[in-house]
Motif scaffolding. Structure first.
Motif, mmCIF file in Angstrom:
data_model
loop_
_atom_site.group_PDB
_atom_site.id
_atom_site.type_symbol
_atom_site.label_atom_id
_atom_site.label_comp_id
_atom_site.label_asym_id
_atom_site.label_seq_id
_atom_site.Cartn_x
_atom_site.Cartn_y
_atom_site.Cartn_z
ATOM 1 N N TYR A 43 6.916 5.232 -1.352
ATOM 2 C CA TYR A 43 8.440 5.132 -1.131
ATOM 3 C C TYR A 43 8.850 3.527 -0.612
ATOM 4 N N ASN A 44 8.158 2.985 0.230
ATOM 5 C CA ASN A 44 8.726 1.589 0.575
ATOM 6 C C ASN A 44 8.207 0.494 -0.030
ATOM 7 N N ASN A 46 5.170 -0.889 -0.666
ATOM 8 C CA ASN A 46 4.234 -1.784 0.091
ATOM 9 C C ASN A 46 2.947 -2.119 -0.439
ATOM 10 N N ASP A 50 1.947 6.843 0.258
ATOM 11 C CA ASP A 50 2.600 7.416 1.440
ATOM 12 C C ASP A 50 1.896 8.062 2.551
ATOM 13 N N GLY A 97 8.485 4.536 5.267
ATOM 14 C CA GLY A 97 9.688 4.055 4.597
ATOM 15 C C GLY A 97 10.800 5.334 4.996
ATOM 16 N N LYS A 220 16.145 6.664 3.560
ATOM 17 C CA LYS A 220 15.439 5.623 3.680
ATOM 18 C C LYS A 220 15.715 4.829 4.992
#
Length: 223
Positions: A43-44, A46, A50, A97, A220
């Motif tokens: 989701y973020n 990176n 998750d 995130g 978010k």
């Protein structure tokens, strides 16, 4: 005096064992030929899925060892050096995130009938109540097996609820000699990532998959 010394030693040995302070070998999924499950969602963005992000966020909180304190804070979030079991959860989700405080608040607004115990909505504390998180994850996470002997069903990043909404934690990637996973949690105990799973009755086991959650609930994290 001898009897007192024996009693004292017995109590000390019990406490050392209870709080997992004795040195013990730590195992991994590979030791039991268990396939680790990774989320298809990052989701973020990176580069870490998750489930792993959630586990690592919980571990970061455990390593920080916040003082156990459930006091109310304006703005909702206690400082990094303070926390309770539920603070492990939102901090874990933050690392992936997600803003769990806003997500829980959205659900309370959307489905107030599912939270009859809430007399007055307050997003500064509602997300720090195990009972509310239980309702939230019942709806928005995958509900999983409660049998702790089915070791392959317990995966890093899973959420676990204990007792009558008394406690909550995150599943670690570390395991005991039976293959049961360690739990990352904050009950004020010396070791925050430990062999805890069978100490208290498991009443909830969830895996959060954002791909199954509607956009009107997902929020978010934004600093």
């Amino acid at each position: 005096i001898f009897a007192f010394a024996v009693l004292l030693i017995s109590v000390l040995l019990y406490l050392v064992s209870y709080y997992n302070l004795l040195p013990q070998r730590v195992y991994t999924a590979d030791d039991f030929n268990i396939l680790t499950i990774y989320s298809e969602v990052d989701y973020n963005n990176n580069g870490v899925d998750d489930y792993t992000d959630i586990m690592l966020g919980a571990r970061r909180d455990a390593e920080n060892r916040p003082t156990y304190d459930g006091a109310y804070f304006d703005g909702g979030y206690p400082p990094d050096n303070i926390g309770v079991c539920t603070d492990v959860i939102w901090r874990a989700f933050k690392n992936a995130g997600y803003n769990l405080r806003e997500m829980v608040d959205k659900d309370i607004i959307k489905r107030p009938e599912k939270y009859p115990h809430i007399e007055q909505r307050d997003k500064n504390i509602d997300f720090r109540r195990v009972k509310n998180l239980h309702v939230f994850f019942d709806e928005y996470a995958i509900s999983l097996i409660l049998d702790t002997d089915k070791i392959e069903e317990w995966q890093p990043g899973d959420i676990v609820i204990f007792g009558n909404d008394e406690h909550i934690g995150i599943v670690s990637d570390k395991r005991n000699k039976k293959g049961q996973p360690y739990i990352i949690h904050n009950g004020g105990q010396p070791k925050r990532e430990e062999d805890f799973l069978k100490r208290t009755k498991v009443t909830g086991h969830y895996r959060f998959d954002a791909s199954r959650v509607s956009e009107d609930i997902i929020v978010k994290w934004s600093d």
